[in-house]
Design a protein around this motif. Sequence first.
Motif, PDB file in Angstrom:
ATOM      1  N   ASP A   1      -6.018 -17.438   9.457  1.00 36.71           N
ATOM      2  CA  ASP A   1      -5.839 -17.648   8.015  1.00 36.71           C
ATOM      3  C   ASP A   1      -4.501 -18.345   7.749  1.00 36.71           C
ATOM      4  O   ASP A   1      -4.425 -19.341   7.027  1.00 36.71           O
ATOM      5  CB  ASP A   1      -5.880 -16.283   7.320  1.00 36.71           C
ATOM      6  CG  ASP A   1      -5.891 -16.420   5.819  1.00 36.71           C
ATOM      7  OD1 ASP A   1      -6.938 -16.816   5.276  1.00 36.71           O
ATOM      8  OD2 ASP A   1      -4.848 -16.167   5.195  1.00 36.71           O
TER       9      ASP A   1
ATOM     10  N   LEU B   1      -4.181 -22.282   6.508  1.00 34.41           N
ATOM     11  CA  LEU B   1      -3.514 -22.484   5.211  1.00 34.41           C
ATOM     12  C   LEU B   1      -2.292 -23.400   5.371  1.00 34.41           C
ATOM     13  O   LEU B   1      -2.111 -24.356   4.599  1.00 34.41           O
ATOM     14  CB  LEU B   1      -3.086 -21.130   4.645  1.00 34.41           C
ATOM     15  CG  LEU B   1      -2.420 -21.130   3.276  1.00 34.41           C
ATOM     16  CD1 LEU B   1      -3.359 -21.700   2.216  1.00 34.41           C
ATOM     17  CD2 LEU B   1      -1.996 -19.719   2.881  1.00 34.41           C
TER      18      LEU B   1
ATOM     19  N   ARG C   1     -10.736 -22.302   5.903  1.00 38.84           N
ATOM     20  CA  ARG C   1     -10.053 -21.023   5.670  1.00 38.84           C
ATOM     21  C   ARG C   1     -10.840 -20.168   4.689  1.00 38.84           C
ATOM     22  O   ARG C   1     -11.028 -18.966   4.897  1.00 38.84           O
ATOM     23  CB  ARG C   1      -8.656 -21.301   5.128  1.00 38.84           C
ATOM     24  CG  ARG C   1      -7.940 -20.053   4.676  1.00 38.84           C
ATOM     25  CD  ARG C   1      -6.565 -20.354   4.168  1.00 38.84           C
ATOM     26  NE  ARG C   1      -5.943 -19.121   3.718  1.00 38.84           N
ATOM     27  CZ  ARG C   1      -5.851 -18.749   2.445  1.00 38.84           C
ATOM     28  NH1 ARG C   1      -6.324 -19.518   1.486  1.00 38.84           N
ATOM     29  NH2 ARG C   1      -5.292 -17.603   2.128  1.00 38.84           N
TER      30      ARG C   1
ATOM     31  N   GLY D   1      -3.496 -26.992   6.359  1.00 40.00           N
ATOM     32  CA  GLY D   1      -4.194 -27.620   5.226  1.00 40.00           C
ATOM     33  C   GLY D   1      -3.222 -28.006   4.126  1.00 40.00           C
ATOM     34  O   GLY D   1      -3.246 -29.141   3.624  1.00 40.00           O
ATOM     35  N   ALA D   2      -2.334 -27.083   3.758  1.00 36.30           N
ATOM     36  CA  ALA D   2      -1.379 -27.376   2.681  1.00 36.30           C
ATOM     37  C   ALA D   2      -0.425 -28.492   3.104  1.00 36.30           C
ATOM     38  O   ALA D   2      -0.125 -29.401   2.315  1.00 36.30           O
ATOM     39  CB  ALA D   2      -0.595 -26.111   2.324  1.00 36.30           C
TER      40      ALA D   2
ATOM     41  N   GLU E   1      -8.311 -12.043   1.069  1.00 39.00           N
ATOM     42  CA  GLU E   1      -6.940 -12.418   1.329  1.00 39.00           C
ATOM     43  C   GLU E   1      -6.021 -11.200   1.307  1.00 39.00           C
ATOM     44  O   GLU E   1      -6.049 -10.422   0.357  1.00 39.00           O
ATOM     45  CB  GLU E   1      -6.477 -13.426   0.290  1.00 39.00           C
ATOM     46  CG  GLU E   1      -5.147 -14.020   0.650  1.00 39.00           C
ATOM     47  CD  GLU E   1      -4.778 -15.150  -0.289  1.00 39.00           C
ATOM     48  OE1 GLU E   1      -4.072 -16.042   0.155  1.00 39.00           O
ATOM     49  OE2 GLU E   1      -5.202 -15.106  -1.437  1.00 39.00           O
TER      50      GLU E   1
ATOM     51  N   SER F   1      -1.253 -17.416   0.036  1.00 35.87           N
ATOM     52  CA  SER F   1      -1.493 -18.745  -0.547  1.00 35.87           C
ATOM     53  C   SER F   1      -0.473 -19.046  -1.635  1.00 35.87           C
ATOM     54  O   SER F   1      -0.074 -20.202  -1.824  1.00 35.87           O
ATOM     55  CB  SER F   1      -2.910 -18.826  -1.103  1.00 35.87           C
ATOM     56  OG  SER F   1      -3.097 -17.830  -2.092  1.00 35.87           O
TER      57      SER F   1
ATOM     58  N   GLY G   1      -6.668 -32.162   5.220  1.00 32.72           N
ATOM     59  CA  GLY G   1      -6.113 -30.965   4.586  1.00 32.72           C
ATOM     60  C   GLY G   1      -7.190 -30.133   3.916  1.00 32.72           C
ATOM     61  O   GLY G   1      -7.238 -28.900   4.072  1.00 32.72           O
ATOM     62  N   LEU G   2      -8.086 -30.806   3.202  1.00 32.50           N
ATOM     63  CA  LEU G   2      -9.160 -30.065   2.511  1.00 32.50           C
ATOM     64  C   LEU G   2     -10.097 -29.399   3.509  1.00 32.50           C
ATOM     65  O   LEU G   2     -10.576 -28.288   3.275  1.00 32.50           O
ATOM     66  CB  LEU G   2      -9.940 -31.009   1.590  1.00 32.50           C
ATOM     67  CG  LEU G   2      -9.171 -31.430   0.326  1.00 32.50           C
ATOM     68  CD1 LEU G   2      -9.968 -32.462  -0.475  1.00 32.50           C
ATOM     69  CD2 LEU G   2      -8.874 -30.208  -0.551  1.00 32.50           C
TER      70      LEU G   2
ATOM     71  N   CYS H   1      -2.145 -31.826   2.826  1.00 32.98           N
ATOM     72  CA  CYS H   1      -2.360 -32.223   1.419  1.00 32.98           C
ATOM     73  C   CYS H   1      -1.045 -32.725   0.793  1.00 32.98           C
ATOM     74  O   CYS H   1      -1.048 -33.734   0.071  1.00 32.98           O
ATOM     75  CB  CYS H   1      -2.929 -31.061   0.613  1.00 32.98           C
ATOM     76  SG  CYS H   1      -4.659 -30.739   1.008  1.00 32.98           S
TER      77      CYS H   1
ATOM     78  N   LEU I   1      -8.457 -26.251   4.537  1.00 38.03           N
ATOM     79  CA  LEU I   1      -8.443 -25.247   3.459  1.00 38.03           C
ATOM     80  C   LEU I   1      -9.845 -24.685   3.209  1.00 38.03           C
ATOM     81  O   LEU I   1     -10.016 -23.476   2.972  1.00 38.03           O
ATOM     82  CB  LEU I   1      -7.874 -25.861   2.174  1.00 38.03           C
ATOM     83  CG  LEU I   1      -6.370 -26.214   2.237  1.00 38.03           C
ATOM     84  CD1 LEU I   1      -5.915 -26.878   0.947  1.00 38.03           C
ATOM     85  CD2 LEU I   1      -5.530 -24.972   2.508  1.00 38.03           C
TER      86      LEU I   1
END
Lengths: 350, 330
Positions: free
Chosen positions: B51, B55, A340, B58-59, A347, B105, A333-334, B62, A337
């Motif tokens: 993106d 996101l 990204r 990844g989220a 953003e 995000s 996951g990290l 986690c 992220l």
Amino acid sequence: MAESLFDALRRPRLVELIPADDAHAARTALAAHEAEGGESPAPIRALVGFGAWLAALLLVIFAIIAGVQEAAAGTLFGLIAIGVGAALRRNAGPGSVFRSQFALSLSLAGHGMVIGFVTVDGDALAGGIIATGLGLGGLFVVPDPVHRFASTLLAVGGLIIGLLITTEAPAVIAVGLALVAPIWVAVFWQETRWQTSKWADLQLPVGFGLSAAIAALAIPSFMPDFSDAAPVAGLTLTGLLAWVGLRIARERGYALGGRPTIAVGALLVGFAWIGLSAPGVVAAALGMVLAVERRHPVLLGGAIVFFIGFVAAWYHQMELTFFAKAAALAGGGLLFLLARLALRPGEGAR
Amino acid sequence: MSEPDPLDTPATAARLRALHRRDALDDDRLHTLLDAAAHGPSGAEWAGLLDRALLAIGAGLCVAAVIYFFAGNWADLPDAAKLGAAMAAVAGAAGWALYAPERRSGRVALTAAAGLTGALLAVYGQIYQTGADAWTLFAAWSALLVPWVLASRDEPLITLWLVVGTLALALGMDQGALRVRDESLRILVIAGPAAAAWLVCELLPEPRRPARWFVRTAGTAVFAALTCVGFILTLDGFDGGDAGAWPALLPGLGIGAWVLGLGRKRPIDLYLASIVWLSAIIILTTLWGRVLFDGFDAGELGVLLIALAVIGEVGVAAAWLRRAWQRGAR
């Protein structure tokens, strides 16, 4: 209506591409095209495919319980069904929905009988070779997108399954996956070239058939015996993912170097590592990239479902404690992220 | 409804080639337009899509990591630390969502906080061994998400909320909190949250409607439930089994007819219309099977007749859908 990921893949509309001077002629031509049957959207094709498959299954059951149980008779009946089905479909006019549906079902039933009777008669490899031959032949002989989709699946799956049954070596699937994947990428990557050739009608059915074949071949990759050969498929697919990514970046004027390159490199290393034991995850990621690049929402939807399923299966089959799995998940996951953050110029809102 | 403009359709390769075959495009124009139609998103669009994907993945990983961590029930970790860590995770994600509500995000963080809330409740149950049935956890989790759902109206969060609410209902019936005897009525109750969500989506004016994938997913869940009920009633309903579900048949038929255009003001959704036809084909085919095998003992002839019936049904469905498509259904 909110803009979704799938909306972003919407193709431009004809009205946006065709100059106003040519619009009248184009409208007339398109109306005539639609009146002759036009193009079937994906939900209709899926329904037709499901119905044909179900009817074919019932026809095979009928033939067997009606007394066609000898291999020679079954093969002969199957060949006749294929021939009649192909002839009916070739001669069906644009409005002959029932005839087309009957032809499709009959042909699929015939394929099932021929391949089934040859395989049950004791020669799985012969059954596989025949399936591949029938699949390749069907691609060119039966001008129906659903039939061509099924023919592609047969052409790919027949030989691989025949070899798998004969050799009992799971490596056959991994090697098959590694050999089919470049063809799959080429079919979508060279879309425009295909579409301007005389084989234009084959491109999408073959592309989607190969996508289904890749997904089907990747599912057994979670079997214990498969793991020894998985790297062959996983590394091939990662190589293809890197190649496609590089081409996409180059076509848009991005040069190698800096943080983005490091981020993409790290992601590719991560995918290569996953691909060593779970090539399906990399195949699904590659499917997502191809779907976006060629604007195919159906392919994207399928690839997302398979990506989630393959990632879940990969974590589930890891022989690790809960804490080690948690650490692996957090690490993955990290990585995503951080990648990204490295790739993001700033953003934006949705 | 006015006739749709034939050119107001996506520039697929098949349509462009049809225009070329009918001399509405020359060779050069065909190449140019095929390229333009098939070419992928621009660099900026690709960056946006990447993106989102990075996101979301990844989220998701986690949040799964946190759930796996607590599932391990580490004995050496004090209870206060477990609860504190879970609360910190929820607070961190919710805090980011509050700080950046308009950013992508921020919205993903709110969905993550919603998922982590379930982990927090599970940790609480793990520590205090409350002895409560599992459905109460899901019901409490679902109730806690209501303010977040109302505030964000973000489709992934609403989807999570509906899944949690559906699980609460299903477990509630399993564990005796909600007594529903008939199998088909239980299916209808389980489909309740999806049906409510779908109905709301259909009633909302166009600019406020959620993304199409959400509407279609909710609609698919509703018709999957109605198909199961129709299937069960066809098999058992005539013999008196699951009699309580018969009254659901009429609204089910009405909803199906409405999706197919009866009394509908919006254009027909071709995907949902295909699902309605699929549902009808499954139920009708089951009915033919019941009549032929139980009523007439038709044997192998029955199999052939059902095969032909399937071909006929799919033919009717395909012809209807194709006509709807030509009239502007999308």
